[in-house]
Design a protein around this motif. Structure first.
Motif, mmCIF file in Angstrom:
data_model
loop_
_atom_site.group_PDB
_atom_site.id
_atom_site.type_symbol
_atom_site.label_atom_id
_atom_site.label_comp_id
_atom_site.label_asym_id
_atom_site.label_seq_id
_atom_site.Cartn_x
_atom_site.Cartn_y
_atom_site.Cartn_z
ATOM 1 N N MET A 93 97.320 46.931 -41.539
ATOM 2 C CA MET A 93 97.056 45.730 -42.339
ATOM 3 C C MET A 93 97.124 44.499 -41.430
ATOM 4 N N ASN A 94 96.051 43.700 -41.423
ATOM 5 C CA ASN A 94 96.039 42.523 -40.554
ATOM 6 C C ASN A 94 96.168 41.218 -41.330
ATOM 7 N N GLU A 95 96.447 41.303 -42.644
ATOM 8 C CA GLU A 95 96.560 40.104 -43.461
ATOM 9 C C GLU A 95 97.528 40.365 -44.610
ATOM 10 N N LEU A 96 98.332 39.356 -44.941
ATOM 11 C CA LEU A 96 99.294 39.475 -46.035
ATOM 12 C C LEU A 96 99.230 38.218 -46.885
ATOM 13 N N ALA A 97 98.868 38.370 -48.153
ATOM 14 C CA ALA A 97 98.800 37.235 -49.076
ATOM 15 C C ALA A 97 100.206 36.830 -49.507
ATOM 16 N N LEU A 98 100.430 35.527 -49.634
ATOM 17 C CA LEU A 98 101.722 34.992 -50.051
ATOM 18 C C LEU A 98 101.581 34.278 -51.394
ATOM 19 N N LYS A 99 102.688 34.098 -52.058
ATOM 20 C CA LYS A 99 102.672 33.464 -53.379
ATOM 21 C C LYS A 99 102.125 32.040 -53.293
ATOM 22 N N TYR A 100 102.631 31.295 -52.321
ATOM 23 C CA TYR A 100 102.128 29.950 -52.020
ATOM 24 C C TYR A 100 102.658 29.558 -50.655
ATOM 25 N N GLY A 101 102.318 28.348 -50.207
ATOM 26 C CA GLY A 101 102.742 27.885 -48.897
ATOM 27 C C GLY A 101 104.141 27.296 -48.925
ATOM 28 N N CYS A 102 104.350 26.201 -48.193
ATOM 29 C CA CYS A 102 105.674 25.585 -48.170
ATOM 30 C C CYS A 102 106.114 25.128 -49.558
ATOM 31 N N ASN A 103 105.154 24.725 -50.376
ATOM 32 C CA ASN A 103 105.449 24.237 -51.725
ATOM 33 C C ASN A 103 104.491 24.872 -52.718
ATOM 34 N N TYR B 256 106.196 31.893 -47.554
ATOM 35 C CA TYR B 256 105.730 31.237 -46.327
ATOM 36 C C TYR B 256 106.901 30.850 -45.434
ATOM 37 N N ILE B 257 107.905 30.159 -46.012
ATOM 38 C CA ILE B 257 109.064 29.732 -45.232
ATOM 39 C C ILE B 257 109.901 30.936 -44.826
ATOM 40 N N ASN B 258 110.000 31.946 -45.724
ATOM 41 C CA ASN B 258 110.705 33.175 -45.355
ATOM 42 C C ASN B 258 110.157 33.744 -44.057
ATOM 43 N N LEU B 259 108.849 33.796 -43.939
ATOM 44 C CA LEU B 259 108.229 34.401 -42.769
ATOM 45 C C LEU B 259 108.391 33.533 -41.520
ATOM 46 N N LEU B 260 108.358 32.213 -41.680
ATOM 47 C CA LEU B 260 108.645 31.346 -40.540
ATOM 48 C C LEU B 260 110.070 31.592 -40.040
ATOM 49 N N ASP B 261 111.012 31.681 -40.988
ATOM 50 C CA ASP B 261 112.395 31.975 -40.610
ATOM 51 C C ASP B 261 112.504 33.358 -39.965
ATOM 52 N N ALA B 262 111.827 34.335 -40.568
ATOM 53 C CA ALA B 262 111.925 35.708 -40.067
ATOM 54 C C ALA B 262 111.404 35.824 -38.640
ATOM 55 N N LEU B 263 110.249 35.254 -38.370
ATOM 56 C CA LEU B 263 109.635 35.418 -37.046
ATOM 57 C C LEU B 263 110.375 34.627 -35.969
ATOM 58 N N ASN B 264 110.889 33.452 -36.325
ATOM 59 C CA ASN B 264 111.683 32.693 -35.356
ATOM 60 C C ASN B 264 113.026 33.366 -35.102
ATOM 61 N N SER B 265 113.672 33.812 -36.168
ATOM 62 C CA SER B 265 114.996 34.416 -36.011
ATOM 63 C C SER B 265 114.910 35.752 -35.278
ATOM 64 N N TRP B 266 113.826 36.505 -35.501
ATOM 65 C CA TRP B 266 113.682 37.770 -34.776
ATOM 66 C C TRP B 266 113.581 37.527 -33.269
ATOM 67 N N SER C 245 121.281 35.380 -50.213
ATOM 68 C CA SER C 245 120.351 35.431 -49.081
ATOM 69 C C SER C 245 118.964 35.760 -49.595
ATOM 70 N N ASP C 246 117.945 35.266 -48.899
ATOM 71 C CA ASP C 246 116.560 35.502 -49.315
ATOM 72 C C ASP C 246 115.958 36.768 -48.721
ATOM 73 N N GLY C 247 116.438 37.177 -47.541
ATOM 74 C CA GLY C 247 115.828 38.349 -46.935
ATOM 75 C C GLY C 247 116.400 38.655 -45.572
ATOM 76 N N VAL C 248 115.882 39.735 -44.972
ATOM 77 C CA VAL C 248 116.353 40.175 -43.670
ATOM 78 C C VAL C 248 115.191 40.793 -42.906
ATOM 79 N N ILE C 249 115.227 40.630 -41.590
ATOM 80 C CA ILE C 249 114.244 41.271 -40.715
ATOM 81 C C ILE C 249 115.001 42.038 -39.639
ATOM 82 N N ALA C 250 114.541 43.241 -39.340
ATOM 83 C CA ALA C 250 115.174 44.099 -38.344
ATOM 84 C C ALA C 250 114.144 45.091 -37.832
#
Length: 391
Positions: A1-11, A38-48, A137-142
């Motif tokens: 999968m090369n694309e993932l739809a999100l509920k909405y962006g920052c707002n 959207y923000i979850n994924l920004l946090d996830a990719l930076n924190s990873w 917590s909103d989520g976790v990446i590992a």
């Protein structure tokens, strides 16, 4: 999968949000549970990236707690004292090395970590999942999860908790881009390596940095690499204890992070450890109460009688003199800055929070003043020559 739809962006008023791979390749992340935003994924990719680099630099399991694309905490697996276990609310649970790193990352600034996104450098085990499970917590990446850990996390938040798995072998393209106001920016991604080699140019009279402090400076600098600038990070015992992010003035970063470091240490005072909480008080409410108790606002709120539902009796006042005496015992703190210190006032503030070791790029026209202020307090400072702005 090369694309993932999100509920909405920052707002919510920013619809049609998604993430995708521009080259058509598969995404390096898999959603195992929940629906990331959207923000979850920004946090996830930076924190990873942060925990991956911490693990590579130290050889220890690492964890991070992210809020709004900056770390509230980051740590490696250094064993904890009984006092730290108590103030982090983990004294009742078995702790694996990864769980220890997570407890340190989450416990450093619990108010800021409320509703965070967590990152783990190693496969999530049941001990770490059990700690995550009882936090807001909103989520976790590992890079992976044991069967027991995944079952625990999938049940969190009535089954809606976001669980992401990332391919640890994924390496992004060397050039990154982003759009701002319809204009595309491109740059070589910040692949600067943070190692002990950056700490060899000691410019102060004190040129002694012990191994533990070098580790803490590396923790601080890697944390800063993924913190919105301007930023300053205090670290001790393998973890960030105060992060000041996104301030326009560097001295305000130093003050903000220093105040957080002070709070971290004040929470270890016997008066705080013995606060008479009523049974059943939630951890988040305890965090809020402790934060107020160690603040200068406590006397005013005590007079208002708002503590009846929190404590079994009125706690004794934690006086300014008592707090100052306790904070005077905090020493051996390491501090990193993502850019040079322009004036010695930053060092003056850092000294008040027990800073003994500093790493910063250097290059200010007032370097001589900054060095002289360090020498006044016997602080060892290294010029790394590497700026770590992140925007």
């Amino acid at each position: 999968m090369n694309e993932l739809a999100l509920k909405y962006g920052c707002n919510p008023n920013q619809p049609e949000a998604k993430i995708r791979m521009k080259d058509g390749s598969d995404l390096p992340i898999t959603v195992l549970n929940g629906r990331p935003g959207y923000i979850n994924l920004l946090d996830a990719l930076n924190s990873w990236q942060l925990v991956k680099e911490l693990k590579e630099a130290t050889g220890l399991p690492a964890a991070a707690s992210f809020k709004h694309v900056s770390p509230a905490g980051a740590a490696v697996a250094v064993p904890m004292s009984d006092v730290l276990k108590k103030i982090y609310f983990v004294d009742d649970k078995p702790l694996s090395p990864l769980a220890t790193a997570y407890a340190r990352a989450r416990g450093a600034d619990r108010m800021s970590s409320y509703g965070d996104f967590a990152a783990l450098s190693d496969v999530c085990d049941k001990e770490t999942a059990a700690l995550i499970n009882r936090e807001v917590s909103d989520g976790v990446i590992a890079p992976g999860y044991t069967e027991e850990a995944l079952a625990i996390l999938k049940a969190k938040r009535k089954g809606s908790y976001t669980v992401l798995q990332i391919d640890p072998s994924y390496v992004p393209a060397p050039v990154e881009s982003k759009d701002v106001f319809g204009i595309t920016f491109e740059q070589h991604r910040n692949d600067a390596k943070i190692t002990a080699e950056l700490l060899t140019n000691l410019v102060t009279e004190n040129k002694e940095i012990p191994d533990e402090a070098r580790r803490d400076l590396i923790v601080s600098l890697i944390t800063l690499k993924y913190t919105q600038s301007n930023s300053v990070c205090y670290a001790k015992d393998g973890q960030a204890i105060g992060v000041g992010a996104g301030q326009q003035s560097r001295v305000h970063c130093t003050r903000l992070a220093g105040n957080k470091a002070d709070n971290w240490f004040l929470r270890q005072n016997p008066k705080v450890l013995s606060l008479p909480f009523r049974p059943g008080i939630r951890r988040a409410d305890r965090d809020n109460a402790i934060d107020v108790y160690i603040s200068d606002e406590y006397m005013d709120l005590l007079a208002d009688g708002i503590w009846e539902n929190t404590f079994t009796e009125k706690p004794a006042v934690f006086t300014k003199e008592e707090k100052a005496a306790w904070l005077s015992q905090l020493t051996g703190v390491s501090l990193g800055s993502d850019a040079f210190f322009p004036f010695g006032d930053n060092i003056e503030r850092a000294h008040k929070s027990g800073v003994s070791y500093i790493a910063q790029p250097g290059g200010s026209v007032r370097d001589d003043n900054v060095i002289a202020t360090c020498d006044k307090y016997g602080i060892a400072m290294a010029f790394t020559g590497v700026r770590l702005f992140h925007h």
